[in-house]
Motif scaffolding. Structure first.
Motif, PDB file in Angstrom:
ATOM      1  N   GLY A  17     -12.393  -3.359  -3.647  1.00  0.00           N
ATOM      2  CA  GLY A  17     -12.139  -3.678  -1.927  1.00  0.00           C
ATOM      3  C   GLY A  17     -10.579  -4.708  -2.024  1.00  0.00           C
ATOM      4  N   ILE A  18     -10.619  -5.363  -2.982  1.00  0.00           N
ATOM      5  CA  ILE A  18      -9.362  -6.264  -2.935  1.00  0.00           C
ATOM      6  C   ILE A  18      -8.168  -5.421  -3.434  1.00  0.00           C
ATOM      7  CG2 ILE A  18      -8.242  -8.275  -4.075  1.00  0.00           C
ATOM      8  CD1 ILE A  18     -10.815  -9.582  -4.482  1.00  0.00           C
ATOM      9  N   THR A  19      -8.349  -4.391  -4.350  1.00  0.00           N
ATOM     10  CA  THR A  19      -7.223  -3.537  -4.984  1.00  0.00           C
ATOM     11  C   THR A  19      -6.649  -2.816  -3.890  1.00  0.00           C
ATOM     12  OG1 THR A  19      -7.984  -3.739  -7.155  1.00  0.00           O
ATOM     13  CG2 THR A  19      -6.516  -2.096  -6.534  1.00  0.00           C
ATOM     14  N   VAL A  20      -7.735  -2.095  -3.101  1.00  0.00           N
ATOM     15  CA  VAL A  20      -7.270  -1.065  -2.123  1.00  0.00           C
ATOM     16  C   VAL A  20      -6.580  -1.817  -0.978  1.00  0.00           C
ATOM     17  CG1 VAL A  20      -8.382   0.576  -0.673  1.00  0.00           C
ATOM     18  CG2 VAL A  20      -9.060   0.693  -2.795  1.00  0.00           C
ATOM     19  N   GLY A  21      -7.056  -2.765  -0.450  1.00  0.00           N
ATOM     20  CA  GLY A  21      -6.916  -3.600   0.573  1.00  0.00           C
ATOM     21  C   GLY A  21      -5.344  -4.287   0.161  1.00  0.00           C
ATOM     22  N   SER A  22      -5.343  -4.582  -0.750  1.00  0.00           N
ATOM     23  CA  SER A  22      -3.814  -5.267  -1.205  1.00  0.00           C
ATOM     24  C   SER A  22      -2.965  -4.362  -1.076  1.00  0.00           C
ATOM     25  CB  SER A  22      -3.931  -6.095  -2.395  1.00  0.00           C
ATOM     26  OG  SER A  22      -4.944  -7.252  -2.238  1.00  0.00           O
ATOM     27  N   VAL A  23      -3.278  -3.138  -1.871  1.00  0.00           N
ATOM     28  CA  VAL A  23      -2.177  -2.152  -2.029  1.00  0.00           C
ATOM     29  C   VAL A  23      -1.924  -1.417  -0.670  1.00  0.00           C
ATOM     30  CG1 VAL A  23      -1.805   0.269  -2.982  1.00  0.00           C
ATOM     31  CG2 VAL A  23      -2.811  -1.686  -4.444  1.00  0.00           C
ATOM     32  N   VAL A  24      -2.758  -1.416   0.206  1.00  0.00           N
ATOM     33  CA  VAL A  24      -2.572  -0.781   1.362  1.00  0.00           C
ATOM     34  C   VAL A  24      -1.738  -1.698   2.449  1.00  0.00           C
ATOM     35  CG1 VAL A  24      -3.485   0.119   3.684  1.00  0.00           C
ATOM     36  CG2 VAL A  24      -4.816   0.723   1.597  1.00  0.00           C
ATOM     37  N   LEU A  25      -1.794  -3.039   2.313  1.00  0.00           N
ATOM     38  CA  LEU A  25      -1.112  -4.024   2.826  1.00  0.00           C
ATOM     39  C   LEU A  25       0.327  -3.948   2.502  1.00  0.00           C
ATOM     40  CD1 LEU A  25      -3.582  -7.003   3.225  1.00  0.00           C
ATOM     41  CD2 LEU A  25      -2.678  -5.792   4.940  1.00  0.00           C
ATOM     42  N   ILE A  26       0.707  -3.648   1.269  1.00  0.00           N
ATOM     43  CA  ILE A  26       1.879  -3.745   0.744  1.00  0.00           C
ATOM     44  C   ILE A  26       2.684  -2.369   1.295  1.00  0.00           C
ATOM     45  CG2 ILE A  26       3.119  -3.310  -1.384  1.00  0.00           C
ATOM     46  CD1 ILE A  26       2.425  -6.248  -0.983  1.00  0.00           C
ATOM     47  N   PHE A  27       1.749  -1.297   1.316  1.00  0.00           N
ATOM     48  CA  PHE A  27       2.131  -0.238   1.627  1.00  0.00           C
ATOM     49  C   PHE A  27       2.579  -0.064   3.172  1.00  0.00           C
ATOM     50  CE2 PHE A  27       1.144   4.016   3.735  1.00  0.00           C
ATOM     51  CZ  PHE A  27       1.808   4.658   3.181  1.00  0.00           C
ATOM     52  N   LEU A  28       1.686  -0.812   3.982  1.00  0.00           N
ATOM     53  CA  LEU A  28       1.968  -0.734   5.436  1.00  0.00           C
ATOM     54  C   LEU A  28       3.221  -1.559   5.713  1.00  0.00           C
ATOM     55  CD1 LEU A  28      -1.535  -1.055   6.731  1.00  0.00           C
ATOM     56  CD2 LEU A  28       0.110   1.007   6.972  1.00  0.00           C
ATOM     57  N   ALA A  29       3.385  -2.551   4.919  1.00  0.00           N
ATOM     58  CA  ALA A  29       4.725  -3.478   5.273  1.00  0.00           C
ATOM     59  C   ALA A  29       5.958  -2.927   5.036  1.00  0.00           C
ATOM     60  CB  ALA A  29       4.590  -4.836   4.190  1.00  0.00           C
ATOM     61  N   ALA A  30       5.762  -1.980   3.788  1.00  0.00           N
ATOM     62  CA  ALA A  30       7.122  -1.343   3.503  1.00  0.00           C
ATOM     63  C   ALA A  30       7.110   0.099   4.249  1.00  0.00           C
ATOM     64  CB  ALA A  30       6.681  -0.758   2.006  1.00  0.00           C
ATOM     65  N   LEU A  31       6.197   0.477   4.812  1.00  0.00           N
ATOM     66  CA  LEU A  31       6.430   1.484   5.770  1.00  0.00           C
ATOM     67  C   LEU A  31       6.924   1.210   6.860  1.00  0.00           C
ATOM     68  CD1 LEU A  31       5.392   4.829   6.348  1.00  0.00           C
ATOM     69  CD2 LEU A  31       3.427   3.670   7.356  1.00  0.00           C
ATOM     70  N   GLU A  32       6.512   0.004   7.443  1.00  0.00           N
ATOM     71  CA  GLU A  32       6.867  -0.663   8.751  1.00  0.00           C
ATOM     72  C   GLU A  32       8.436  -0.760   8.428  1.00  0.00           C
ATOM     73  OE1 GLU A  32       7.314  -1.898  12.534  1.00  0.00           O
ATOM     74  OE2 GLU A  32       5.881  -0.606  11.540  1.00  0.00           O
ATOM     75  N   ALA A  33       8.749  -1.345   7.376  1.00  0.00           N
ATOM     76  CA  ALA A  33      10.286  -1.782   7.314  1.00  0.00           C
ATOM     77  C   ALA A  33      11.204  -0.630   7.306  1.00  0.00           C
ATOM     78  CB  ALA A  33      10.667  -2.577   5.841  1.00  0.00           C
ATOM     79  N   ARG A 140      -0.926  -3.897 -14.166  1.00  0.00           N
ATOM     80  CA  ARG A 140      -1.605  -2.744 -13.599  1.00  0.00           C
ATOM     81  C   ARG A 140      -1.426  -2.839 -12.142  1.00  0.00           C
ATOM     82  NH1 ARG A 140      -6.785  -1.660 -17.595  1.00  0.00           N
ATOM     83  NH2 ARG A 140      -5.656  -1.997 -19.469  1.00  0.00           N
ATOM     84  N   ILE A 141      -1.955  -4.111 -11.655  1.00  0.00           N
ATOM     85  CA  ILE A 141      -2.070  -4.138 -10.187  1.00  0.00           C
ATOM     86  C   ILE A 141      -0.373  -4.368  -9.554  1.00  0.00           C
ATOM     87  CG2 ILE A 141      -2.064  -6.781 -10.372  1.00  0.00           C
ATOM     88  CD1 ILE A 141      -3.861  -4.422  -7.646  1.00  0.00           C
ATOM     89  N   PHE A 142       0.292  -4.846 -10.296  1.00  0.00           N
ATOM     90  CA  PHE A 142       1.750  -4.964  -9.853  1.00  0.00           C
ATOM     91  C   PHE A 142       2.496  -3.599  -9.834  1.00  0.00           C
ATOM     92  CE2 PHE A 142       1.885  -9.624 -10.837  1.00  0.00           C
ATOM     93  CZ  PHE A 142       1.700 -10.094  -9.592  1.00  0.00           C
ATOM     94  N   ALA A 143       1.900  -2.790 -10.767  1.00  0.00           N
ATOM     95  CA  ALA A 143       2.574  -1.308 -10.917  1.00  0.00           C
ATOM     96  C   ALA A 143       2.061  -0.611  -9.609  1.00  0.00           C
ATOM     97  CB  ALA A 143       1.943  -0.808 -12.026  1.00  0.00           C
TER      98      ALA A 143
END
Length: 473
Positions: A17-33, A140-143
């Protein structure tokens, strides 16, 4: 921990849950930018805020510096849970305010709030990684985080353009807000039982590290001054230019303690690395903010097609980064920097010629792809040099300084571009002066570019008792 190492992954049941949620949060911030860069021309036209176009970008970057500094300090003293929750809440609130804004001033307010959240969210997530994932899983998580930035670069501009063209630009803000809530729930549920208390070695305000509140105050001053430069474009030139110049002077004073000693005078080594990062970032992102606007207003492209210029740049950036990773050490830092600057200057000259002559609109996308490739070669090289010049005792400060220089340089240059765009048109358009400003900033960046040195070589020399104050020949 060693027993867990062979089979543990970032996708284990208790980390999923933490991995998926964190990756999606980063994804959405990048998408919004990327989305905002694509749709902002439509937003400014719809809300009658052309003079404040640049502030919508500069303000977010400026308040992001505050979020980075404040969240880092808060996480050290209280753990990352509350800072992360607050940062995500601010990010969502900013998106909602921007998406519902009836005028440009309220939209900019939303963007300022969004910047606070975006800057803090990234820092808090990094601290969560340090606390939740064992060291052998950090790579791996930073990748995964890096991939979360790459994918939006491929689909973000096109998707944002399509949403704005076939639905409404407001959904580029409100849609991301809804998705961010869902992603955050995944993270929050899994963090409830995690041990995320304050770090045992966290400093208090009486220790050297306690100067953090001074750093936060200085970040606030830098942010206010950067936004002031942007708002100067909405004033009469007789008032706007003195106001902007005074704000830039304030930034020069306030930012000095946030950067390595000697950064503003391009001292050899790390100070020049940090200074060059801010200058190059400012030149590139100030120009990029106007690329979709130019394609829509001067060449009559729709937002969906205009977004392809950003996609081409982002993909080329990835290719340039890979090239740097393979050949950077062989070519050397100064040679890599020189090659990148030559390409960027050629692109800015080409963009200026295309807009003055109003010919070959598709060449804009090709040229901007070359600009992205040059940035891909230069950006990671400056990060590598920063770490090479750092020791465990100052890695945090130096990494923070690089981000602060990056964001502040971008915020100030974008704001100045906005002021020039409305006050000094060339050939009936403000676009040429934006690219000429970017070229001028790139030329200035050549000064620290000649003084980068080689951090790895200098650290080796210093360990052998040799001087490490000047870059090697």
């Amino acid at each position: 921990m060693s027993a867990e190492a062979p089979s543990a992954t970032i996708w284990d049941r208790h980390r999923l849950g933490i991995t998926v949620g964190s990756v999606v949060l980063i994804f959405l911030a990048a998408l919004e930018a990327l989305a905002v860069t694509t749709v902002m021309p439509l937003v400014a036209a719809d809300l009658h805020g052309e003079a404040l176009y640049a502030v919508a970008f500069a303000g977010t970057l400026a308040t992001g510096v505050i979020g980075m500094v404040a969240t880092g300090a808060w996480s050290d003293r209280a753990g990352p849970r509350a800072p992360l929750y607050t940062a995500v809440a601010l990010f969502i609130a900013g998106l909602v305010i921007s998406g519902a804004a009836p005028d440009m001033h309220l939209l900019i307010l939303g963007r300022l709030v969004q910047g606070l959240g975006a800057g803090g969210q990234t820092v808090a997530l990094y601290v969560v990684v340090a606390r939740v994932y064992p060291g052998y899983l950090h790579g791996r998580i930073f990748a995964a985080f890096a991939a979360a930035w790459v994918v939006p670069s491929m689909i973000g501009p096109f998707l944002a353009g399509a949403v704005a063209e076939y639905l409404h630009w407001r959904w580029t803000f409100l849609g991301v807000a809804v998705l961010t809530v869902l992603a955050f729930v995944l993270v929050a549920v899994r963090l409830r039982d995690a041990d995320l208390g304050p770090h045992p070695e966290a400093s208090d305000d009486s220790s050297p590290g306690g100067r953090i509140w001074l750093r936060v105050l200085l970040a606030v001053v830098v942010a206010i001054a950067a936004v002031t430069v942007g708002f100067a474009a909405d004033a009469a030139p007789s008032t706007g230019w003195p106001l902007a110049l005074a704000a830039v002077a304030v930034i020069a004073v306030a930012i000095r303690p946030l950067l390595p000693v000697g950064s503003l005078r391009a001292a050899p080594g790390l100070p020049s690395v940090v200074l060059m990062r801010g200058l190059v970032a400012g030149a590139f992102f100030a120009a990029e903010a106007y690329v979709p606007k130019m394609l829509m207003e001067r060449f009559d492209f729709g937002p969906t097609i205009a977004g392809f210029a950003l996609t081409a740049s982002a993909l080329a950036w990835s290719g340039g980064s890979a090239l740097q990773g393979r050949y950077g050490d062989r070519w050397g830092s100064r040679r890599m920097a020189a090659a990148s600057l030559i390409v960027l200057l050629a692109v800015m000259a080409g963009m200026t010629a295309l807009i003055v002559c109003q010919v070959l609109p598709w060449a804009v996308m090709v040229l901007w792809g070359f600009a992205g490739g040059a940035m891909g070669m230069l950006y990671p090289r400056l990060t590598v040099l920063t770490l090479a010049y750092s020791t465990p005792a100052n890695e945090g400060f130096n990494s923070s300084a690089l981000s602060i220089s990056d964001s502040s340089g971008s915020a100030v240059t974008i704001a100045l571009a906005g002021l020039l765009f409305v006050s000094l048109p060339i050939a009936g358009s403000g676009f040429p002066v934006v690219f000429l400003l970017a070229a001028a900033v790139l030329l200035v960046s050549a000064i620290p570019g000649t003084r980068l040195g080689d951090g790895l070589a200098e650290r080796t020399a210093s360990r052998g008792g040799l001087s490490a104050t000047a870059p090697p020949d």
